[in-house]
Design a protein around this motif. Structure first.
Motif, PDB file in Angstrom:
ATOM      1  N   CYS A 112     -44.335  -6.286  -6.863  1.00  0.00           N
ATOM      2  CA  CYS A 112     -45.106  -7.492  -7.123  1.00  0.00           C
ATOM      3  C   CYS A 112     -46.491  -7.084  -7.620  1.00  0.00           C
ATOM      4  N   VAL A 113     -46.957  -7.724  -8.675  1.00  0.00           N
ATOM      5  CA  VAL A 113     -48.250  -7.419  -9.284  1.00  0.00           C
ATOM      6  C   VAL A 113     -49.086  -8.689  -9.301  1.00  0.00           C
ATOM      7  N   ILE A 114     -50.307  -8.612  -8.787  1.00  0.00           N
ATOM      8  CA  ILE A 114     -51.184  -9.781  -8.747  1.00  0.00           C
ATOM      9  C   ILE A 114     -52.475  -9.468  -9.484  1.00  0.00           C
ATOM     10  N   ARG A 115     -52.646 -10.091 -10.635  1.00  0.00           N
ATOM     11  CA  ARG A 115     -53.899  -9.999 -11.388  1.00  0.00           C
ATOM     12  C   ARG A 115     -54.728 -11.206 -10.977  1.00  0.00           C
ATOM     13  N   LYS A 116     -55.883 -10.972 -10.356  1.00  0.00           N
ATOM     14  CA  LYS A 116     -56.532 -12.067  -9.642  1.00  0.00           C
ATOM     15  C   LYS A 116     -58.035 -12.139  -9.890  1.00  0.00           C
ATOM     16  N   LYS A 142     -53.088 -24.319   3.502  1.00  0.00           N
ATOM     17  CA  LYS A 142     -53.907 -25.400   2.965  1.00  0.00           C
ATOM     18  C   LYS A 142     -55.040 -24.828   2.113  1.00  0.00           C
ATOM     19  N   ASN A 143     -55.220 -25.385   0.944  1.00  0.00           N
ATOM     20  CA  ASN A 143     -56.194 -24.950  -0.068  1.00  0.00           C
ATOM     21  C   ASN A 143     -55.790 -23.639  -0.738  1.00  0.00           C
ATOM     22  N   HIS A 144     -54.659 -23.050  -0.283  1.00  0.00           N
ATOM     23  CA  HIS A 144     -54.106 -21.857  -0.927  1.00  0.00           C
ATOM     24  C   HIS A 144     -52.602 -22.062  -1.109  1.00  0.00           C
ATOM     25  N   GLU A 145     -52.235 -23.227  -1.574  1.00  0.00           N
ATOM     26  CA  GLU A 145     -50.817 -23.597  -1.650  1.00  0.00           C
ATOM     27  C   GLU A 145     -50.026 -22.766  -2.654  1.00  0.00           C
ATOM     28  N   TYR A 146     -50.707 -22.042  -3.481  1.00  0.00           N
ATOM     29  CA  TYR A 146     -50.026 -21.186  -4.455  1.00  0.00           C
ATOM     30  C   TYR A 146     -49.410 -19.947  -3.812  1.00  0.00           C
ATOM     31  N   GLN A 147     -49.807 -19.600  -2.583  1.00  0.00           N
ATOM     32  CA  GLN A 147     -49.461 -18.313  -1.988  1.00  0.00           C
ATOM     33  C   GLN A 147     -47.993 -18.133  -1.578  1.00  0.00           C
ATOM     34  N   PRO A 148     -47.308 -19.141  -0.998  1.00  0.00           N
ATOM     35  CA  PRO A 148     -45.933 -18.896  -0.550  1.00  0.00           C
ATOM     36  C   PRO A 148     -45.014 -18.366  -1.641  1.00  0.00           C
ATOM     37  N   ARG A 149     -45.154 -18.845  -2.867  1.00  0.00           N
ATOM     38  CA  ARG A 149     -44.296 -18.345  -3.952  1.00  0.00           C
ATOM     39  C   ARG A 149     -44.476 -16.849  -4.149  1.00  0.00           C
ATOM     40  N   ILE A 150     -45.705 -16.363  -4.030  1.00  0.00           N
ATOM     41  CA  ILE A 150     -45.967 -14.931  -4.189  1.00  0.00           C
ATOM     42  C   ILE A 150     -45.424 -14.154  -2.993  1.00  0.00           C
ATOM     43  N   LEU A 151     -45.668 -14.657  -1.791  1.00  0.00           N
ATOM     44  CA  LEU A 151     -45.219 -13.973  -0.583  1.00  0.00           C
ATOM     45  C   LEU A 151     -43.704 -13.829  -0.525  1.00  0.00           C
ATOM     46  N   ASP A 152     -42.988 -14.828  -1.008  1.00  0.00           N
ATOM     47  CA  ASP A 152     -41.531 -14.848  -0.877  1.00  0.00           C
ATOM     48  C   ASP A 152     -40.808 -14.273  -2.092  1.00  0.00           C
ATOM     49  N   SER A 153     -41.547 -13.619  -2.984  1.00  0.00           N
ATOM     50  CA  SER A 153     -40.897 -12.955  -4.115  1.00  0.00           C
ATOM     51  C   SER A 153     -39.956 -11.871  -3.595  1.00  0.00           C
ATOM     52  N   THR A 154     -38.741 -11.836  -4.127  1.00  0.00           N
ATOM     53  CA  THR A 154     -37.762 -10.818  -3.714  1.00  0.00           C
ATOM     54  C   THR A 154     -37.735  -9.626  -4.663  1.00  0.00           C
ATOM     55  N   ALA A 155     -38.627  -9.628  -5.643  1.00  0.00           N
ATOM     56  CA  ALA A 155     -38.696  -8.487  -6.566  1.00  0.00           C
ATOM     57  C   ALA A 155     -39.142  -7.243  -5.808  1.00  0.00           C
ATOM     58  N   ARG A 156     -38.636  -6.099  -6.217  1.00  0.00           N
ATOM     59  CA  ARG A 156     -38.996  -4.849  -5.554  1.00  0.00           C
ATOM     60  C   ARG A 156     -40.478  -4.534  -5.723  1.00  0.00           C
ATOM     61  N   LYS A 177     -42.566  -9.617 -15.025  1.00  0.00           N
ATOM     62  CA  LYS A 177     -42.203 -10.991 -15.341  1.00  0.00           C
ATOM     63  C   LYS A 177     -43.411 -11.845 -14.967  1.00  0.00           C
ATOM     64  N   ARG A 178     -44.129 -12.298 -15.979  1.00  0.00           N
ATOM     65  CA  ARG A 178     -45.458 -12.867 -15.783  1.00  0.00           C
ATOM     66  C   ARG A 178     -45.402 -14.357 -15.429  1.00  0.00           C
ATOM     67  N   ASP A 215     -42.317  -8.704 -10.418  1.00  0.00           N
ATOM     68  CA  ASP A 215     -42.810 -10.066 -10.592  1.00  0.00           C
ATOM     69  C   ASP A 215     -44.328  -9.982 -10.690  1.00  0.00           C
ATOM     70  N   GLY A 216     -44.891 -10.588 -11.725  1.00  0.00           N
ATOM     71  CA  GLY A 216     -46.335 -10.601 -11.887  1.00  0.00           C
ATOM     72  C   GLY A 216     -46.883 -12.006 -11.712  1.00  0.00           C
ATOM     73  N   PHE A 217     -48.059 -12.116 -11.096  1.00  0.00           N
ATOM     74  CA  PHE A 217     -48.676 -13.418 -10.868  1.00  0.00           C
ATOM     75  C   PHE A 217     -50.141 -13.377 -11.280  1.00  0.00           C
ATOM     76  N   GLN A 218     -50.523 -14.319 -12.132  1.00  0.00           N
ATOM     77  CA  GLN A 218     -51.926 -14.493 -12.488  1.00  0.00           C
ATOM     78  C   GLN A 218     -52.528 -15.528 -11.543  1.00  0.00           C
ATOM     79  N   VAL A 219     -53.529 -15.128 -10.763  1.00  0.00           N
ATOM     80  CA  VAL A 219     -54.186 -16.052  -9.844  1.00  0.00           C
ATOM     81  C   VAL A 219     -55.590 -16.331 -10.367  1.00  0.00           C
TER      82      VAL A 219
END
Length: 400
Positions: free
Chosen positions: A63-67, A47-61, A210-211, A290-294
């Motif tokens: 993961c990069v998080i620019r935050k 809750k209030n961090h609903e964006y997180q499951p997609r990042i946690l469940d990435s199957t890419a070898r 993959k951004r 997999d890259g994620f901009q937070v």
């Protein structure tokens, strides 16, 4: 069955269930965390961090998080590291921070509480249990290490490397850690950091991935856009540049009513999770990571436009606000020397038999300057050293 036997039996069933699901472990990390870890006495919630499951469940070898800061990314990475230790047998995680001191603080304030509040993880904790190494079951380990030049990477095989605050870690040490993955079947990496300057550290890693961006869909006109502080945050009655708002004049502006404006219809879009969607901008490119901009707009209930405006007035260097509060790279001439500035003070004195002088600067809050006299036969003699506060560096280097 008494209370102790009941808890022991439940923990045994949890281990069996986790062991049976190893094949799908990487796609169910977010579910495992919410089932088996708690926060404030309740099952962990997004809750209030609903964006997180997609990042946690990435199957890419990788993961990069620019935050940006204070959006729960370190909490996310800690729980993922612990989850994989609990889900997969004989799995080793090495989690690094810029220094060993920061790593030990993180263990005491973040890692230990998660383990203590999880019946499953606490039940698995066996053998070694220190601020540097924790053992789960017969063969899973979590190592917490510093990434400073004095901390050599541990010489054991690793399955998952987590580099927290990458931009503030020693890049040479980070590169040395990569060899620890050679014999792993998983070879997983997670890099996360607030960015600094463009093209370096986490920004470089993000650009080579993959951004993914968390788009907003306007609930009024269905227009998709990425919320941007300088383009989309509006203040009633104020038409100037947000960069011009300072601590001495913020009280003259109705910033408490600031809002995000849809760039198409001009209305106030709802930034709730049901109107958000992770979109990859370069899905056809052949990147491993997999890259994620937070951004702060991914936690709209916790970080408001009004708060961001207030925060922007707290910095003397706007680049720090952009880095830490917006989570974006920024080149600031206030704290970084540009290539042109460096080239501008180089004097060409290539005369046969003559000597020339060079200057090296180790950048930091306190900069260390070394000046050496060199000859063309390779000899070098240090003739001057000094320490200079970062704020005075430009003046002093020009003088030297």
């Amino acid at each position: 069955m008494n209370k102790i036997q009941e808890v022991t039996f439940k923990n045994h069933l949890l281990r069996l269930r986790a062991g049976a699901s190893q094949a799908t472990a990487l796609t169910e990390v977010s579910k495992w965390i919410s089932r088996n870890t708690t926060i404030n006495g309740r099952n962990f919630s997004y809750k209030n961090h609903e964006y997180q499951p997609r990042i946690l469940d990435s199957t890419a070898r990788e993961c990069v998080i620019r935050k940006c800061s204070q959006v729960g990314i370190s909490e996310l990475s800690i729980r993922k590291a612990l989850a994989l230790c609990g889900m997969i047998k004989e799995f080793t995680v090495v989690y690094t921070l810029p220094t060993a001191t920061l790593a030990s603080v993180l263990v005491r304030t973040r890692v230990n509480p998660v383990i203590e509040e999880s019946a499953y993880l606490k039940g698995m904790l066996t053998g070694t249990d220190s601020v540097e190494v924790k053992q789960f079951g017969a063969g899973s380990f979590l190592y917490m290490k510093g990434a400073a030049s004095s901390n050599a990477p541990i010489s054991i095989p690793t399955d998952f490397l987590v580099h927290d605050e990458l931009d503030f870690s020693d890049p040479l040490v980070i590169s040395q850690y990569q060899s620890r993955l050679t014999h792993s079947l998983y070879k997983m990496r997670l890099k996360l950091s607030t960015p600094t300057i463009p093209g370096k550290g986490i920004d470089s890693a993000f650009m080579q991935s993959k951004r993914h961006f968390n788009f907003a869909r306007c609930n009024h006109c269905n227009h998709y856009f990425i919320p941007d502080y300088y383009d989309h945050v509006k203040i009633p009655g104020y038409s100037g540049d947000l960069r011009d708002i300072t601590k001495t004049r913020i009280h003259t502006i109705n910033h408490t009513e600031a809002y995000v404006e849809c760039p198409k219809c001009g209305k106030k879009p709802n930034l709730a999770p049901k109107y958000r969607e992770w979109v990859c901008e370069n899905k056809d490119e052949n990147h491993v990571a997999d890259g994620f901009q937070v951004s702060p707009f991914d936690c709209p209930n916790l970080i408001t436009p009004s708060y961001l405006i207030e925060a922007s007035t707290s910095y003397t260097n706007i680049g720090e606000f952009i880095n830490f509060n917006l989570g974006l790279p920024h080149f600031s001439r206030e704290s970084v020397l540009s290539p042109d500035e460096v080239q501008g003070v180089i004097v060409n004195s290539y005369h046969e038999g003559s000597a020339f002088t060079v200057m090296g600067v180790d950048l930091g809050k306190t900069c260390h300057i070394t000046i050496a006299r060199c000859s063309f036969d390779g000899a070098m003699q240090v003739v001057h050293i000094e320490e200079v506060p970062l704020a005075q560096l430009k003046i002093r280097y020009r003088e030297l």
